[in-house]
Enzyme design. Structure first.
Site, PDB file in Angstrom:
ATOM      1  N   THR A  28       0.706  -1.002   0.078  1.00 57.05           N
ATOM      2  CA  THR A  28       0.035  -0.123  -0.063  1.00 57.05           C
ATOM      3  C   THR A  28       0.964   1.256   0.065  1.00 57.05           C
ATOM      4  OG1 THR A  28      -1.781  -1.043   1.191  1.00 57.05           O
ATOM      5  CG2 THR A  28      -1.683   1.044   1.189  1.00 57.05           C
ATOM      6  N   GLY A  29       0.338   2.361  -0.557  1.00 60.31           N
ATOM      7  CA  GLY A  29       0.996   3.447  -0.722  1.00 60.31           C
ATOM      8  C   GLY A  29       1.391   4.129  -2.062  1.00 60.31           C
ATOM      9  N   THR A  31       4.377   4.473  -3.575  1.00 60.09           N
ATOM     10  CA  THR A  31       5.443   3.655  -4.073  1.00 60.09           C
ATOM     11  C   THR A  31       4.834   2.556  -4.875  1.00 60.09           C
ATOM     12  OG1 THR A  31       7.008   4.459  -2.491  1.00 60.09           O
ATOM     13  CG2 THR A  31       7.861   2.790  -4.208  1.00 60.09           C
ATOM     14  N   ASP A  80       6.197  -4.049  -1.807  1.00 58.36           N
ATOM     15  CA  ASP A  80       5.695  -3.117  -0.769  1.00 58.36           C
ATOM     16  C   ASP A  80       6.461  -1.959  -0.466  1.00 58.36           C
ATOM     17  OD1 ASP A  80       4.117  -1.820   1.078  1.00 58.36           O
ATOM     18  OD2 ASP A  80       3.584  -3.565   2.286  1.00 58.36           O
ATOM     19  N   ALA A  82       8.047   1.077   2.276  1.00 56.93           N
ATOM     20  CA  ALA A  82       8.390   1.063   3.531  1.00 56.93           C
ATOM     21  C   ALA A  82       8.321   2.688   4.025  1.00 56.93           C
ATOM     22  CB  ALA A  82       9.761   0.563   3.926  1.00 56.93           C
ATOM     23  N   LYS A  93       6.911   0.143   9.024  1.00 56.83           N
ATOM     24  CA  LYS A  93       6.045   0.227   8.080  1.00 56.83           C
ATOM     25  C   LYS A  93       4.377   0.707   8.881  1.00 56.83           C
ATOM     26  CE  LYS A  93       5.157  -2.699   4.782  1.00 56.83           C
ATOM     27  NZ  LYS A  93       4.697  -1.416   3.832  1.00 56.83           N
ATOM     28  N   GLY A  94       3.645   1.066   8.040  1.00 56.45           N
ATOM     29  CA  GLY A  94       2.332   1.466   8.544  1.00 56.45           C
ATOM     30  C   GLY A  94       1.922   2.853   8.489  1.00 56.45           C
ATOM     31  N   GLY A  96       0.620   4.250   6.277  1.00 53.39           N
ATOM     32  CA  GLY A  96      -0.802   4.191   5.531  1.00 53.39           C
ATOM     33  C   GLY A  96      -1.728   3.402   6.184  1.00 53.39           C
ATOM     34  N   GLU A 102      -0.358  -5.926   5.544  1.00 48.00           N
ATOM     35  CA  GLU A 102       1.174  -6.094   4.919  1.00 48.00           C
ATOM     36  C   GLU A 102       1.963  -6.997   5.779  1.00 48.00           C
ATOM     37  OE1 GLU A 102       1.129  -1.273   3.401  1.00 48.00           O
ATOM     38  OE2 GLU A 102       2.001  -1.701   5.212  1.00 48.00           O
TER      39      GLU A 102
HETATM   40  C1  5RP Z   1       1.568   1.685   4.243  1.00 48.89           C
HETATM   41  C2  5RP Z   1       2.873   1.505   4.351  1.00 48.89           C
HETATM   42  C3  5RP Z   1       3.564   2.056   3.078  1.00 48.89           C
HETATM   43  O1  5RP Z   1       4.311   0.998   2.576  1.00 48.89           O
HETATM   44  C4  5RP Z   1       4.532   3.255   3.704  1.00 48.89           C
HETATM   45  O2  5RP Z   1       3.883   4.036   4.427  1.00 48.89           O
HETATM   46  C5  5RP Z   1       5.251   3.873   2.538  1.00 48.89           C
HETATM   47  O3  5RP Z   1       4.438   4.756   1.795  1.00 48.89           O
HETATM   48  P1  5RP Z   1       4.893   5.305   0.401  1.00 48.89           P
HETATM   49  O4  5RP Z   1       5.264   4.528  -0.567  1.00 48.89           O
HETATM   50  O5  5RP Z   1       3.758   6.375   0.139  1.00 48.89           O
HETATM   51  O6  5RP Z   1       6.143   6.209   0.746  1.00 48.89           O
HETATM   52  O7  5RP Z   1       3.563   0.994   5.172  1.00 48.89           O
HETATM   53  O8  5RP Z   1       0.881   1.112   5.522  1.00 48.89           O
END
Ligand code: 5RP
Length: 216
Positions: A28-29, A31, A80, A82, A93-94, A96, A102
């Site tokens: 999620t996110g 990236t 995923d 991070a 992580k987290g 989001g 995850e």
């Molecule tokens: C969501 C996550 C995401 O992987 C983390 O927050 C990174 O997000 P982004 O790719 O938007 O920087 O752990 O729970």
């Protein structure tokens, strides 16, 4: 190169790891959003599992085949983002609020690949550390944990309350054990190096690869 370009580079490198017929977990996110586009462009005959409603919605909109994660026992690969990647391989992580799903998806995969831009690399992990807490007894759990604040966001898809721990995270192994044994904590956002196969980091206009304990 900026952060977004680095995210896209790492995500494209992650998408190249997917093969025909694989069952692949999607994080999620922002990236991962680049990852979904790259996967759709590859047009592979693969099946995907999403770690959040937003990833599920975006993946389906791009034409990817998304299956529920209730009957699949195993994933070939999970990819995923991070929030922080320490040199030791520990992750936070987290950001989001999706870290519970995850972590389940990462643990079910033969290979867990993390895709990040270079701003996520840290010499030592630092707060905040995302948590998912049971709603039942939330005030008592927060009191027990200390240094923890509820995040002003919706509950997780599983009904959990998203919060952040602002205490000392410099000893992640000890903290992970403490959080895992605290009643009321559904899951914390510390991911141990033995869960992580590799980290693909967008650095400028190249992708650097780090391998960790979870490498198959
Ligand atoms: C969501 C996550 C995401 O992987 C983390 O927050 C990174 O997000 P982004 O790719 O938007 O920087 O752990 O729970």
């Amino acid at each position: 190169m900026g952060e977004l370009q680095e995210k896209e580079l790492a995500a494209r490198a992650g998408a190249e790891l997917v093969r025909e017929g694989m069952v692949v977990g999607l994080g999620t996110g922002s990236t991962v959003a680049f990852l979904l586009v790259a996967l759709a462009q590859r047009g592979l005959d693969a099946v995907y599992v999403a770690t959040s409603p937003s990833t599920q919605r975006d993946a389906l909109a791009l034409g990817l085949v998304v299956k529920p994660f209730d009957s699949l026992e195993h994933l070939d690969l999970a990819i995923d983002g991070a929030d922080q990647v320490a040199e030791s391989g520990w992750l936070i992580k987290g950001g989001g609020g999706a870290h519970t799903r995850e972590k389940i998806v990462a643990a079910a995969a033969t290979r867990f690949v993390v895709i990040v831009d270079s701003s996520k690399l840290v010499s030592e992990l630092h707060a905040p550390l995302p948590l998912e807490l049971h709603a039942f007894g939330i005030a008592a759990t927060l009191e027990h944990l200390g240094s923890t604040r509820r995040r002003d966001v919706a509950r997780s898809p599983d009904g959990g309350v998203i919060a952040d721990f602002y205490g000392d995270v410099s000893d992640p192994a000890t903290l992970a054990r403490r959080l895992s044994s605290t009643p009321g904590v559904v899951e914390h956002g510390l991911f141990a190096p033995d869960l992580v196969s590799e980290v693909l980091v967008g650095v400028g206009d190249e992708v650097r690869r780090r391998t960790y304990g979870g490498a198959p």
